[in-house]
Scaffold this active site. Structure first.
Site, PDB file in Angstrom:
ATOM      1  N   ASP A  55      18.428  21.513  10.226  1.00  0.00           N
ATOM      2  CA  ASP A  55      17.639  21.979  10.478  1.00  0.00           C
ATOM      3  C   ASP A  55      18.704  23.386  10.671  1.00  0.00           C
ATOM      4  OD1 ASP A  55      16.584  24.358  11.977  1.00  0.00           O
ATOM      5  OD2 ASP A  55      16.781  23.084  14.210  1.00  0.00           O
TER       6      ASP A  55
ATOM      7  N   ASP B 137       6.227  15.532  -3.038  1.00  0.00           N
ATOM      8  CA  ASP B 137       5.500  14.725  -3.109  1.00  0.00           C
ATOM      9  C   ASP B 137       3.902  15.001  -3.292  1.00  0.00           C
ATOM     10  OD1 ASP B 137       4.583  12.177  -1.655  1.00  0.00           O
ATOM     11  OD2 ASP B 137       6.834  12.477  -0.432  1.00  0.00           O
TER      12      ASP B 137
ATOM     13  N   ASP C 164       1.204   9.887  -3.650  1.00  0.00           N
ATOM     14  CA  ASP C 164       0.946   9.141  -2.200  1.00  0.00           C
ATOM     15  C   ASP C 164      -0.220   8.322  -2.129  1.00  0.00           C
ATOM     16  OD1 ASP C 164       1.863   9.106   0.614  1.00  0.00           O
ATOM     17  OD2 ASP C 164      -0.167  10.134   0.721  1.00  0.00           O
TER      18      ASP C 164
ATOM     19  N   GLU D 223       2.997   5.098  -5.375  1.00  0.00           N
ATOM     20  CA  GLU D 223       3.373   4.868  -3.983  1.00  0.00           C
ATOM     21  C   GLU D 223       2.022   3.739  -3.954  1.00  0.00           C
ATOM     22  OE1 GLU D 223       3.206   4.969   0.429  1.00  0.00           O
ATOM     23  OE2 GLU D 223       1.812   6.020  -0.375  1.00  0.00           O
TER      24      GLU D 223
ATOM     25  N   HIS E 268      10.770   6.288   4.637  1.00  0.00           N
ATOM     26  CA  HIS E 268      10.507   7.172   6.067  1.00  0.00           C
ATOM     27  C   HIS E 268       8.869   6.265   6.735  1.00  0.00           C
ATOM     28  CE1 HIS E 268       7.391   8.121   3.280  1.00  0.00           C
ATOM     29  NE2 HIS E 268       6.455   8.725   3.860  1.00  0.00           N
ATOM     30  N   ASP E 269       8.495   5.144   6.243  1.00  0.00           N
ATOM     31  CA  ASP E 269       7.728   4.686   6.660  1.00  0.00           C
ATOM     32  C   ASP E 269       8.219   2.848   7.479  1.00  0.00           C
ATOM     33  OD1 ASP E 269       5.520   6.622   6.032  1.00  0.00           O
ATOM     34  OD2 ASP E 269       5.564   5.730   4.240  1.00  0.00           O
TER      35      ASP E 269
HETATM   36  C1  NOJ Z   1       2.255   6.789   2.633  1.00  0.00           C
HETATM   37  C2  NOJ Z   1       2.847   8.035   3.302  1.00  0.00           C
HETATM   38  O1  NOJ Z   1       4.854   7.240   2.409  1.00  0.00           O
HETATM   39  C3  NOJ Z   1       3.299   7.562   4.825  1.00  0.00           C
HETATM   40  O2  NOJ Z   1       4.609   8.280   5.261  1.00  0.00           O
HETATM   41  C4  NOJ Z   1       2.148   8.230   4.778  1.00  0.00           C
HETATM   42  O3  NOJ Z   1       1.077   8.086   6.768  1.00  0.00           O
HETATM   43  C5  NOJ Z   1       0.755   8.082   4.798  1.00  0.00           C
HETATM   44  N1  NOJ Z   1       0.933   7.508   3.150  1.00  0.00           N
HETATM   45  C6  NOJ Z   1      -0.665   8.614   3.987  1.00  0.00           C
HETATM   46  O4  NOJ Z   1      -0.123   9.955   3.730  1.00  0.00           O
END
Ligand code: NOJ
Length: 564
Positions: free
Chosen positions: A32, A109, A209, A263, A336-337
């Protein structure tokens, strides 16, 4: 598609992205620069030098587009604007120029399965305004009865009723993320224009995505109630997915030196193989998730009780299939998931350094284009969430609410297990730069809690230690850049049934690399099934690399690379 692939004198087909190590930045949590507690583009610019020091070749930037932020930017309200939390378009341009100046590329993305409900298209669609009325998937009917039994990936029904239009709309993610109607050629044209626009601005690649979800089964039939989430089979890999990808490729993605990685959740290794193998769809590689989903319960991702302990032989079997079947894989251990890689696959306490460096050795000696997630290079770990208010992730909250609806969660204690098991916030806690205030991430109040271990695990400390996790990442990335065998060599698994050792070779022409990983907290002796008398040690994660691997007892989480 392969306009950007060149065949070298050595007969190898080379493209920039084959040889690249990609680093994923989750901008909200990286750095930040203006003290509002949220990471931003200028904060990344301040650290381009750091990225260069790590040695990476490209950045995949999670969304920075204008967004209401329900899903931290995976809900876009304007594809051509930068969200003011992250800065302005000029900051994005500066970032691109700074990366390009240092020979690093930028992958954006592309969130094109859905938009935010605040997107102008949705606002006009819900008002029934032409031509937007058909930009999303609407069904009229009884407000008490959704058009079918599909469940959202985030939990709860995949349909919400819109009082303004008096109709249901489909959202395979959160209700604030309505799915676009890809059957409508106008929608596809809009998306094509967006891609062209970012490509023209100098973007080097796209991570698509939720790519597997853009086509749905015709007629939107009910799903088998025994599958979870119900309906997934009808909203993944629909009948027109190939055609849509081909069209994107013809119109945009095939144009020039652009890299694409799709993805593809809920996608088998066979399916991933087909997508990467099929000429003409513009996909250079695909994220396939079997290895990170190992042990997960198919009924409930968030239920630690229902999931199994993962075991190494199963992991080996999955990764070996990804490595040998997918024409060009995209190895990754975190994003990040997901929970943090060292917490999922290593020992984030007693053998923190050893297991984090073992994972680095693994990731960076696999075939394909490896993706490192921010913080992995210093061994960032999962955190413990003590209160629901500490959780920001829309998916976690939705799952908690689903359990709550069943009357389970009277207090946080009832859901603490599931939150701490799976919350996507584990990987989103702020990047740990220093041991100072807020880990050097912000001068304000961080948007998400920090992991207390920033006092020990941080970039500054890692830079000062010549044996740090960071140091290993740097060395291994250098090694990969110098040694084609690690990029292009064929992968062969050794000792598939060994429960502690993960060993494999990479072979390119006459040259071979042998990698031995003791993926356990107990010593393990390597009895080599391949001749090793001519091998030389190249790198390892203990001070001394055992010179002759055969018959050697490898120490806990020891990792070693040999050259033959
Ligand atoms: C996959 C992304 O990596 C995730 O963070 C997101 O919540 C879902 N797609 C919906 O866009």
């Amino acid at each position: 598609m392969d306009t950007h692939v060149e065949t070298g004198d050595d007969g190898i087909d080379r493209a920039w992205w084959n040889e690249a190590v990609v680093y994923q930045i989750y901008p909200r949590s990286f750095n930040d620069s203006d003290g509002d507690g949220v990471g931003d583009l200028s904060g990344i610019v301040e650290n381009v030098e750091y990225l260069d020091e790590v040695g990476i070749d490209a950045v995949w930037l999670s969304p920075v587009y204008e967004s209401p932020g329900e899903d931290n930017g995976y809900d876009i309200s304007d594809y051509r604007a930068i969200d003011n939390q992250y800065g302005e378009m000029a900051d994005w341009e500066t970032l691109l120029a700074e990366l390009h100046d240092r020979d690093m590329r930028l992958i954006m993305d592309l969130v094109i399965n859905h938009t935010a409900d605040e997107h102008e298209w949705f606002q006009r669609s819900r008002a029934g305004e032409e031509p937007y009325d058909d930009y999303y998937i609407w069904r009229e009917g009884n407000p008490e009865e959704p058009p079918n039994n599909w469940e959202s990936i985030f939990g709860g029904p995949a349909w919400s009723y819109d009082a303004q239009r008096e109709a249901w709309y489909l959202h395979v993610f959160d209700e604030s993320q309505p799915d676009l109607n890809w059957r409508n050629p106008d929608v596809r044209r809009e998306i094509t224009d967006v891609i062209r626009w970012w490509h023209k601005k100098g973007t080097d690649g796209f991570r698509i995505d939720a790519a597997s979800h853009i086509s749905k089964t015709d007629g939107l039939p009910d799903g088998d109630p025994d599958t979870h989430p119900t309906g997934i089979a009808h909203y993944s890999h629909g009948p027109r997915l190939d055609a849509y990808l081909d069209e994107l490729h013809e119109r945009t993605l095939g144009d020039g030196n652009v890299m694409t990685v799709a993805e593809m959740g809920h996608t088998t290794i066979e399916q991933a193989t087909e997508y990467v193998a099929r000429e003409g769809n513009g996909l250079d590689t695909v994220f396939q998730f079997d290895h990170v989903g190992i042990g997960d319960s198919p009924e409930d991702l968030f239920d630690p009780e229902a999931s199994d302990e993962w075991d190494l032989t199963a992991l080996k079997a999955i990764v070996t299939r990804q490595q040998t079947e997918i024409p060009w894989p995209a190895p990754f251990l975190g994003n990040h998931d997901l929970p943090r890689a060292v917490s999922l696959f290593g020992d984030d306490e007693q053998y923190h350094r050893e297991s984090a460096t073992l994972l680095a050795t693994f990731l960076l000696t696999l075939r394909g284009t490896p993706f490192v997630y921010q913080g992995e290079e210093i061994g960032m770990t999962n955190v413990t969430f003590e209160r629901l208010e500490e959780v920001e992730d829309v998916m976690t909250v939705s799952h908690v609410e689903e359990h709550d609806a069943e009357g389970v969660a009277d207090s946080f204690e009832d859901v603490k297990g599931m939150v701490n098991y799976r919350s996507r916030d584990h990987s989103r806690t702020p990047m740990q730069w220093t041991d100072g205030t807020n880990a050097g991430f912000t001068e304000g109040d961080p948007w998400l809690k920090l992991n207390d271990n920033y006092r020990e695990i941080n970039v500054e400390a890692a830079r000062a230690d010549s044996n740090s996790v960071l140091d290993h990442y740097r060395d291994l990335i250098d090694l990969r850049h110098e040694w084609d065998v690690l990029v292009y060599g064929d992968y062969e698994l050794l000792l598939p049934d060994h429960e502690q050792l993960y060993a494999y070779t990479r072979t390119l022409g006459e040259e071979r690399a042998l990698i031995v990983l003791n993926w356990s907290a107990e010593p393990a002796t390597f009895e080599s099934p391949v001749p090793t008398h001519d091998v030389d040690p190249v790198a390892g994660n203990y001070m001394d690399v055992p010179s002759a691997p055969d018959g050697t007892t490898f120490r806990p989480y020891e990792a070693a690379i040999y050259r033959d």
